[in-house]
Design a protein around this motif. Structure first.
Motif, PDB file in Angstrom:
ATOM      1  N   TYR A 168      -3.010   1.952   1.426  1.00 12.97           N
ATOM      2  CA  TYR A 168      -3.251   2.528   2.761  1.00 12.97           C
ATOM      3  C   TYR A 168      -1.983   2.479   3.613  1.00 12.97           C
ATOM      4  O   TYR A 168      -1.603   3.474   4.247  1.00 12.97           O
ATOM      5  CB  TYR A 168      -4.381   1.772   3.447  1.00 12.97           C
ATOM      6  N   ILE A 217       0.666   4.967   2.364  1.00  9.76           N
ATOM      7  CA  ILE A 217       0.367   6.386   2.566  1.00  9.76           C
ATOM      8  C   ILE A 217       0.333   6.746   4.054  1.00  9.76           C
ATOM      9  O   ILE A 217       0.985   7.703   4.498  1.00  9.76           O
ATOM     10  CB  ILE A 217      -0.976   6.750   1.899  1.00  9.76           C
ATOM     11  N   VAL A 218      -0.424   5.987   4.831  1.00  6.66           N
ATOM     12  CA  VAL A 218      -0.635   6.324   6.244  1.00  6.66           C
ATOM     13  C   VAL A 218       0.498   5.817   7.133  1.00  6.66           C
ATOM     14  O   VAL A 218       0.794   6.421   8.169  1.00  6.66           O
ATOM     15  CB  VAL A 218      -1.985   5.756   6.728  1.00  6.66           C
ATOM     16  N   SER A 219       1.146   4.716   6.739  1.00  2.34           N
ATOM     17  CA  SER A 219       2.195   4.092   7.559  1.00  2.34           C
ATOM     18  C   SER A 219       1.699   3.820   8.980  1.00  2.34           C
ATOM     19  O   SER A 219       2.198   4.390   9.952  1.00  2.34           O
ATOM     20  CB  SER A 219       3.448   4.984   7.613  1.00  2.34           C
ATOM     21  N   PRO A 220       0.690   2.965   9.137  1.00  2.00           N
ATOM     22  CA  PRO A 220       0.134   2.706  10.476  1.00  2.00           C
ATOM     23  C   PRO A 220       1.154   2.139  11.449  1.00  2.00           C
ATOM     24  O   PRO A 220       1.017   2.308  12.664  1.00  2.00           O
ATOM     25  CB  PRO A 220      -1.003   1.707  10.198  1.00  2.00           C
ATOM     26  N   SER A 254       4.001  -3.951   5.308  1.00  2.00           N
ATOM     27  CA  SER A 254       4.063  -3.416   3.953  1.00  2.00           C
ATOM     28  C   SER A 254       4.435  -4.517   2.962  1.00  2.00           C
ATOM     29  O   SER A 254       3.805  -4.662   1.905  1.00  2.00           O
ATOM     30  CB  SER A 254       5.081  -2.273   3.889  1.00  2.00           C
ATOM     31  N   PHE A 265      -9.516   6.111  -2.202  1.00  2.00           N
ATOM     32  CA  PHE A 265      -8.727   5.688  -1.048  1.00  2.00           C
ATOM     33  C   PHE A 265      -7.462   6.522  -0.891  1.00  2.00           C
ATOM     34  O   PHE A 265      -6.999   6.734   0.237  1.00  2.00           O
ATOM     35  CB  PHE A 265      -8.381   4.202  -1.162  1.00  2.00           C
ATOM     36  N   MET A 266      -6.886   6.985  -1.974  1.00  2.00           N
ATOM     37  CA  MET A 266      -5.752   7.904  -1.865  1.00  2.00           C
ATOM     38  C   MET A 266      -6.167   9.168  -1.123  1.00  2.00           C
ATOM     39  O   MET A 266      -5.435   9.686  -0.265  1.00  2.00           O
ATOM     40  CB  MET A 266      -5.205   8.237  -3.250  1.00  2.00           C
ATOM     41  N   CYS A 314      -7.007   8.173   2.640  1.00  2.00           N
ATOM     42  CA  CYS A 314      -5.796   7.869   3.414  1.00  2.00           C
ATOM     43  C   CYS A 314      -5.037   9.145   3.761  1.00  2.00           C
ATOM     44  O   CYS A 314      -4.616   9.342   4.905  1.00  2.00           O
ATOM     45  CB  CYS A 314      -4.903   6.911   2.628  1.00  2.00           C
ATOM     46  N   ALA A 315      -4.850  10.000   2.766  1.00  2.00           N
ATOM     47  CA  ALA A 315      -4.145  11.260   3.026  1.00  2.00           C
ATOM     48  C   ALA A 315      -4.947  12.152   3.972  1.00  2.00           C
ATOM     49  O   ALA A 315      -4.374  12.931   4.749  1.00  2.00           O
ATOM     50  CB  ALA A 315      -3.864  11.987   1.713  1.00  2.00           C
ATOM     51  N   THR A 372      -6.500  11.366   6.585  1.00  2.00           N
ATOM     52  CA  THR A 372      -6.264  11.066   7.995  1.00  2.00           C
ATOM     53  C   THR A 372      -5.199  11.987   8.579  1.00  2.00           C
ATOM     54  O   THR A 372      -5.235  12.326   9.763  1.00  2.00           O
ATOM     55  CB  THR A 372      -5.828   9.603   8.183  1.00  2.00           C
TER      56      THR A 372
END
Length: 454
Positions: A30, A33-36, A50, A132-133, A136-137, A139
């Motif tokens: 997560y 991919i999303v880099s919150p 990370s 989840f891939m 996550c993408a 979003t």
């Protein structure tokens, strides 16, 4: 408020991960991919989340997870060799500081790709990672799809939640990834078990597929349009009603043209003539420079060595209106331009050997996944019916990536390394299942049942 929400969300996930260690792997995926941290203002930016998630995921596997079913494949060895070679070229890079910055995230992406197949020991884990891939993408994709539907988007205009135009938030990259995800989304609507495919799941999945197809329109990324055409062709080839769906797809494409933004159709027309677009002309010039560079530097120049390129080329464009239209040629000088191609990115930065390892990795993954598809295509039992369609979905997504990466510098993109890990994990999981099925316990052997002693 946004920072507090992300901290609470990630904190809850980490706490659940201590009870279910595989969730720590999902958390890292997560974050990758999303880099919150890029969506927050301050708090997460000051924390190396990370690295923390990576250490927790690997540590939990070492300490808690069952490792008796783990298998190490030749493709994971290829990844380790590629990692070592990237480390060597970083140490000898033409631009050491820039190379070290890129190496800081590339090594984690490759190491995680080596690690993932070790934890993908069950169908549930394989499906969970794929799900989840997608989520996550999504979003990013849902955000971009809605803005495209409401405003039309535009090249370099569509805002995907952040101003930083890198990673999956870059238009061409998210367009390629979005199209590559469509086969996996459709597979989840047929064979998913985490969210059983009822009408609500299918409605969301089909809406998400529509959002994926809108991404090339909203970002006006030519790469996305090419990927969409390739995927449509592959899906049509596997359809049992090619002569029905083929004309319908062609009609739908033609009917959609009047509803597309004028800027989109104008930009797509440059696909036919790269000299008419400065961006495309620059890419060709960079690629020619790369071929000349590796002739004198066969070992590559390390990460971001494109910064030294400099070239001059002729660009032509059509000017004037009506009968006064004419072709105008002008001399353009440029320097320090990125590769805009994963193939040339790998060739220029890692040289012939690095490119060979990278190409062999992708080719071997594709061949092994095709062998899985052929082996299980006629098996329709409840425990095996999902395998061949999943292999097809991974293959199609892989091909879309390989086509899209011709025009985007995503050779080290963590998302595609996760997709490769899914293929490796599926292969090692099925290999173990076949090996276990071939074993016959001693008490079930004919001699043992007859009371014969060894």
């Amino acid at each position: 408020m946004r920072d507090l929400f992300f901290i609470a969300f990630l904190g809850a996930f980490f706490l659940m991960g201590f009870k279910r260690p595989f969730l720590l792997v999902i958390i890292y995926a997560y974050i990758d991919i999303v880099s919150p941290q890029r969506l927050c203002y301050y708090l997460l930016n000051s924390i190396p989340i990370s690295l923390i998630a990576f250490v927790c995921a690997v540590g939990a596997w070492i300490v808690v997870d069952d490792k008796k079913d783990c298998r190490f494949s030749a493709r994971q060895v290829l990844l380790l060799i590629l990692l070592a070679w990237c480390g060597y070229t970083t140490a000898t890079a033409d631009f050491p500081i820039n190379a070290a910055t890129k190496w800081a995230w590339v090594w984690k992406a490759i190491v995680f790709a080596v690690f993932l197949p070790l934890v993908l020991r069950t169908r549930l884990r394989i499906e969970a990672l794929a799900l989840f891939m997608v989520l996550c993408a999504s979003t990013i994709i849902i955000n971009g799809g809605m803005k495209t539907a409401l405003s039309g988007g535009g090249y370099g205009v569509l805002n995907l939640m952040v101003d930083n135009n890198s990673g999956l938030y870059e238009g061409s990259i998210i367009s390629c990834v979005a199209i590559a995800l469509i086969p996996i989304i459709l597979w989840l609507t047929q064979h998913g078990t985490i969210f059983p495919p009822d009408w609500k799941v299918k409605a969301f999945a089909y809406a998400l597929c529509l959002a994926c197809m809108l991404m090339p329109v909203g970002t006006e990324a030519r790469t996305g349009l090419v990927c969409l055409v390739i995927l449509a062709g592959m899906m049509l080839m596997r359809s049992k009603r090619k002569f029905v769906y083929g004309p319908l797809l062609a009609f739908a494409a033609l009917a959609a043209i009047p509803f597309l933004p004028a800027s989109f159709t104008k930009r797509m027309q440059t696909i036919e003539n790269h000299q008419g677009d400065e961006s495309a002309s620059t890419r060709v010039a960079v690629w020619m420079w790369t071929l000349d560079y590796v002739k004198t530097h066969p070992g590559g120049g390390g990460f971001d060595n494109y910064l030294q390129n400099s070239f001059t080329y002729f660009a032509q464009s059509e000017v004037g209106d009506g009968d006064e239209k004419r072709i105008e040629r002008r001399l353009v000088t440029d320097k320090g331009r990125a590769y805009h191609s994963a193939y040339f990115e790998m060739l220029g930065e890692q040289g012939y050997f690095g490119f060979f390892l990278w190409a062999l990795l992708h080719l071997s993954c594709f061949i092994r996944t095709e062998s899985i598809r052929r082996m299980y295509r006629k098996r329709d039992g409840p425990d095996e019916a999902w395998i061949a369609p999943f292999a097809v979905a991974l293959q199609q997504g892989h091909v879309v990536y390989m086509i899209g990466s011709l025009f985007v510098g995503i050779a080290y993109q963590p998302f595609i390394f996760m997709m490769l890990s899914l293929q490796i994990g599926l292969d090692t999981y099925l290999t173990r299942k076949r090996k276990d099925a071939g074993r016959v316990p001693f008490f079930q052997q004919p001699g043992a049942q007859a009371g014969v002693t060894a």
